[in-house]
Design a protein around this motif. Sequence first.
Motif, short mmCIF file in Angstrom:
data_model
loop_
_atom_site.label_atom_id
_atom_site.label_comp_id
_atom_site.label_asym_id
_atom_site.label_seq_id
_atom_site.Cartn_x
_atom_site.Cartn_y
_atom_site.Cartn_z
N GLN A 1 -2.92 10.24 -6.38
CA GLN A 1 -1.37 9.61 -6.88
C GLN A 1 -0.63 10.74 -5.90
O GLN A 1 -1.68 11.92 -5.16
N ARG A 2 0.35 9.96 -5.19
CA ARG A 2 1.91 10.85 -4.24
C ARG A 2 2.77 10.79 -4.52
O ARG A 2 3.19 9.68 -5.49
N SER A 3 3.19 11.81 -5.08
CA SER A 3 4.36 11.94 -5.38
C SER A 3 4.75 11.40 -7.57
O SER A 3 3.69 11.14 -8.14
N ASN A 4 5.64 9.73 -7.35
CA ASN A 4 5.51 9.27 -8.15
C ASN A 4 5.45 7.73 -8.08
O ASN A 4 5.91 7.02 -9.08
N GLU A 5 3.61 8.10 -7.52
CA GLU A 5 3.16 6.86 -7.07
C GLU A 5 2.24 6.67 -7.91
O GLU A 5 1.60 8.40 -7.87
N SER A 6 1.32 5.95 -8.50
CA SER A 6 0.51 5.95 -9.15
C SER A 6 -0.87 6.39 -8.62
O SER A 6 -0.87 5.51 -7.17
N ALA A 7 -2.03 6.97 -9.31
CA ALA A 7 -3.46 6.82 -7.85
C ALA A 7 -3.41 4.89 -8.24
O ALA A 7 -3.55 4.40 -8.78
N LEU A 8 -4.47 4.76 -6.93
CA LEU A 8 -4.91 3.46 -6.43
C LEU A 8 -6.28 3.40 -6.32
O LEU A 8 -6.92 4.44 -5.49
N LEU A 9 -6.87 2.56 -7.49
CA LEU A 9 -8.44 1.97 -6.59
C LEU A 9 -8.51 1.48 -5.73
O LEU A 9 -7.21 0.54 -6.10
N HIS A 10 -9.57 1.41 -4.71
CA HIS A 10 -9.97 0.54 -4.24
C HIS A 10 -11.11 0.13 -3.74
O HIS A 10 -12.11 0.88 -4.45
N ARG A 11 -11.24 -1.10 -3.20
CA ARG A 11 -12.68 -1.05 -2.62
C ARG A 11 -12.92 -0.18 -1.71
O ARG A 11 -12.59 -0.23 -1.16
N GLY A 12 -14.73 -0.16 -2.10
CA GLY A 12 -15.09 1.20 -1.29
C GLY A 12 -14.65 1.01 0.65
O GLY A 12 -14.39 1.76 1.28
N GLY A 13 -14.63 -0.54 0.94
CA GLY A 13 -14.26 -1.18 2.54
C GLY A 13 -13.16 -1.55 2.76
O GLY A 13 -12.43 -1.39 2.97
N CYS A 14 -12.02 -0.99 1.96
CA CYS A 14 -10.92 -1.41 1.95
C CYS A 14 -9.88 -0.33 3.14
O CYS A 14 -10.15 0.65 2.86
N GLY A 15 -9.30 -1.13 4.55
CA GLY A 15 -8.97 -0.51 5.23
C GLY A 15 -7.72 0.30 4.99
O GLY A 15 -7.06 1.04 5.13
N LEU A 16 -6.90 -0.24 3.73
CA LEU A 16 -5.58 0.17 3.23
C LEU A 16 -5.90 1.97 2.91
O LEU A 16 -4.60 2.91 2.71
N PHE A 17 -6.85 2.17 2.38
CA PHE A 17 -7.25 3.61 2.28
C PHE A 17 -8.16 4.55 3.03
O PHE A 17 -9.70 3.95 2.18
N THR A 18 -8.37 5.23 3.89
CA THR A 18 -8.79 5.00 4.97
C THR A 18 -9.39 6.56 4.99
O THR A 18 -10.27 7.42 6.21
N GLU A 19 -9.03 7.64 4.42
CA GLU A 19 -9.04 8.98 4.15
C GLU A 19 -11.08 8.91 3.73
O GLU A 19 -10.81 8.61 2.99
#
Length: 109
Positions: A58-76
């Motif tokens: 979760q970041r500031s006032n946004e919700s945490a996000l669930l991604h597929r393992g290969g999603c390039g939107l969240f690559t950390e």
Amino acid sequence: MAGDEVSDLDKNRALVDWLRYRLRQAESRVRELEVAERQERARVERARAERSWKIQPQRSNESALLHRGGCGLFTEPMGYISRQDAVVALAQPEIEPCPVCAPETDLDP
């Protein structure tokens, strides 16, 4: 014909040249195999990621996000979670599915 004989020195020089040639061939083959091994490890990791899920914190006032393992939107670099853990995570009110990779589509019973 004693003058036509190849000396021990010349024989050994020829052997050294041949061994160097074979060494270059072996080193080249090792490099090829190392590249193939790295590519195979990357392929296996990509396949594992595609069968897994990950949670973007979760970041500031946004919700945490669930991604597929290969999603390039969240690559950390984060650990992957199993299908069962993803189902549980998605049931939490503070975790939403990624609108891009839509991880919930693989979580339907």
